[in-house]
Write a protein that holds these residues in place. Structure first.
Motif, PDB file in Angstrom:
ATOM      1  N   LEU A 248       0.854  -1.245  -0.105  1.00 19.13           N
ATOM      2  CA  LEU A 248       0.116   0.042   0.063  1.00 19.13           C
ATOM      3  C   LEU A 248       0.873   1.234   0.061  1.00 19.13           C
ATOM      4  O   LEU A 248       2.043   1.153   0.347  1.00 19.13           O
TER       5      LEU A 248
ATOM      6  N   SER B  25      -5.857   1.742   2.472  1.00 18.71           N
ATOM      7  CA  SER B  25      -6.402   0.971   1.619  1.00 18.71           C
ATOM      8  C   SER B  25      -7.553   1.544   1.124  1.00 18.71           C
ATOM      9  O   SER B  25      -7.877   1.374  -0.221  1.00 18.71           O
TER      10      SER B  25
ATOM     11  N   LEU C 226      -8.684  -4.907   3.007  1.00 22.42           N
ATOM     12  CA  LEU C 226      -7.142  -5.362   3.037  1.00 22.42           C
ATOM     13  C   LEU C 226      -7.329  -6.822   3.656  1.00 22.42           C
ATOM     14  O   LEU C 226      -8.070  -6.990   4.497  1.00 22.42           O
TER      15      LEU C 226
END
Length: 559
Positions: A100, A340, A348
């Motif tokens: 990420l 995210s 996630l």
């Protein structure tokens, strides 16, 4: 009525109100995790992330180094080391961790434990400040090296994956929200240093510093981003609407504009003598020539392992640092979920979250080896910057990691940016912390009394309990748990002083244990929306966002 079969027209059908649809991925993101912007724009955005993460990078050493016995030179070296390690950790996290666009920087969660090490009795008899500083740093290094094993084991073994499977959107909301909202004591009170001097004749000017920051962020973007057409009059141009331009400038690069404007204005006030007769605290906070970092920083210096000497180990301090590491683990979980969303990725998967925690443990190990005096976690303020710019590109954060490493080696140049007055950084935080995040409420049934109770109670206790612990510590000089074992005190006081830790743990406990788990309850807590993301390979989008590069998945499968 002649003719056939005509009659009165039916009444118009009333339009049925529809709620906003639930979105797995946050819409209206300009560049998502896998779609980088053009290189010039990506470089400027990466530089913004570097400027934002400088706040904690500078504030933590500024408060810790004088207590350790160090001066401006030690402060500059500590800032360089934190920057260097943050750049490495951010690169590893974006390449091999969660993948990420998360910046891994210094964390306030470790500060109380570090202060506890500073106050240890074995350092009180050291007269030489330089020797005292190095001895304390070596003790902190040893504690961080031992504490890193907690996140490494919990992450890479998959234990945190099993815990994360119990997280629902309902229990994640207090955890994610308090990760940002709970840091209010590090934001506005620092800005308030300026406001305290409004009564003074020359101090009135300082309010403009705060107002200019918010103006550049909130209003400049809306009224001046006019599709790059050259018409800057908001009242006369019909297409001037907030965030309507194809290539917005003031909203996407708000940090650069606002910091530049306010920093120049602060320098003009300094040169003009606005704070000449102010108190010492005001001058240190408001003047641009009082940080002492620029003169003390070397031109070129590469941080290296064990630069302060061989680490020393103390069992009690190691356990206390492990407690701080666990708090940082919980807080990072909430910020990873927020990142995210702002990167327009899918929820996630627990296995990917566990992998990211493992690499964060490696980051703590690096912090102990290089001697940063503080442990890392995911930067909340940089997560807020993703929301502000609407750019969640992984490449942008990797570029910011390059800036961290570059300016940590070229000490003088990095020190220039590190000397930005603290209230300017705090004004940025007031905005960034607000973005992290209530968006997960869309998955929950807010008409359920069970949902309302869990949210309200966990939010209230998540703010109240840490507030009690922090105020008690300020008044008495020690926490509510005060025994003869200092390490035991830290193991209890540190977790209960963290807003996201208290709120997240309490929300998860109530969510898992309160009432029976039938299908209706499962839907109320939003689990049916996250079911297809419980496994890494269930949704093809998860593989697109979180797969390791260079075909490493075959060698390092998701834990």
């Amino acid at each position: 009525m002649a003719g056939g079969g005509g009659g009165a027209a039916p009444p118009p059908k009333q339009e049925e109100l529809q709620p906003h649809p639930v979105k797995d991925q946050l819409p209206n993101i300009s560049y998502c995790i896998t779609s980088p912007p053009p290189w010039p724009e990506a470089i400027l955005l990466g530089f913004q992330h570097y400027l934002v993460m400088l706040g904690t990078t500078v504030l933590i050493p500024a408060s810790l180094v004088p207590q350790m016995g160090g001066g401006n030179e030690e402060k500059a070296k500590m800032i360089q080391t934190i920057l260097f390690v943050a750049g490495l950790n951010t690169l590893f996290q974006t390449l091999f961790g969660t993948r990420l666009p998360a910046v891994i920087g210094a964390s306030y969660s470790y500060v109380p434990t570090t202060i506890s090490i500073i106050l240890a009795g074995r350092y009180s008899d050291i007269v030489n400040p330089q020797e005292k500083f190095e001895r304390i740093m070596r003790g902190t290094q040893g504690a961080l090296i031992v504490a890193s094993t907690l996140q490494i084991v919990v992450g890479f073994s998959g234990l945190w994956r099993n815990v994360a499977r119990f997280l629902s959107p309902l229990s994640a909301v207090p955890l994610v929200a308090l990760s940002g909202f709970g840091l209010y004591e590090f934001g506005f009170p620092v800005v308030g240093v300026f406001i305290l001097f409004l009564n003074k004749k020359k101090g009135r000017k300082s309010l403009l510093l705060l107002l200019s920051d918010f103006y550049a962020f909130d209003y400049l973007s809306g009224f001046l981003a006019c599709e790059m057409c050259g018409d800057w009059a908001a009242s006369t141009h019909p297409s001037t609407v907030i965030f309507t331009s194809e290539r917005p400038v003031f909203d996407r690069f708000a940090v650069i504009f606002s910091v530049a404007i306010v920093w120049v204005y602060a320098h003009l006030l300094t040169v003009g003598g606005a704070y000449k007769n102010a108190g010492p605290k005001t001058q240190i906070t408001c003047r641009t020539d009082r940080s002492g970092i620029i003169g003390a920083a070397p031109w070129i210096r590469v941080p290296y392992p064990f630069q302060w000497g061989a680490p020393t180990f103390d069992a009690g301090e190691a356990f206390a640092m492990m407690a701080a590491s666990f708090v940082a683990l919980v807080e990072s979980t909430g910020v990873f979920i927020a990142v995210s969303r702002y990167a327009s990725a899918t929820p996630l998967p627990p296995s990917i979250l566990s992998r990211g925690i493992g690499w964060q443990g490696v980051g703590i190990l690096f912090s102990g080896i290089f001697g940063t005096g503080n442990g890392p976690s995911v930067s909340v303020e940089n997560a807020g910057l993703l929301a502000l710019t609407r750019v969640g590109s992984r490449r942008v954060v990797q570029i910011s990691a390059g800036f961290m490493i570059f300016f940590s080696i070229l000490g003088k140049f990095g020190a220039v940016f590190a000397s930005i007055p603290a209230p300017i950084i705090a004004a940025l935080y007031c905005l960034f912390f607000a973005y992290v995040g209530l968006s997960l409420l869309q998955f929950c049934n807010l008409n359920s009394f069970r949902t309302k109770f869990i949210l309200g109670f966990s939010f209230f206790m998540g703010l109240s309990i840490p507030q009690y612990f922090n105020e008690y510590t300020v008044v008495n000089g020690y926490g509510p748990v005060h025994t003869g074992a200092r390490w035991f005190n830290d193991m209890i006081n540190v977790p209960f002083s963290s807003e996201p830790f208290v709120a997240g743990v309490l929300a998860m406990f109530l969510d898992v244990t309160l009432h029976k788990k039938d299908n209706a309850t499962r839907k109320d807590r939003g689990m049916h929306w996250w079911d297809r993301f419980r496994s890494f390979k269930t949704d093809t989008r998860s593989e697109e966002f979180y797969s390791l590069p260079f075909n490493l998945n075959k060698f390092f499968p998701s834990v």
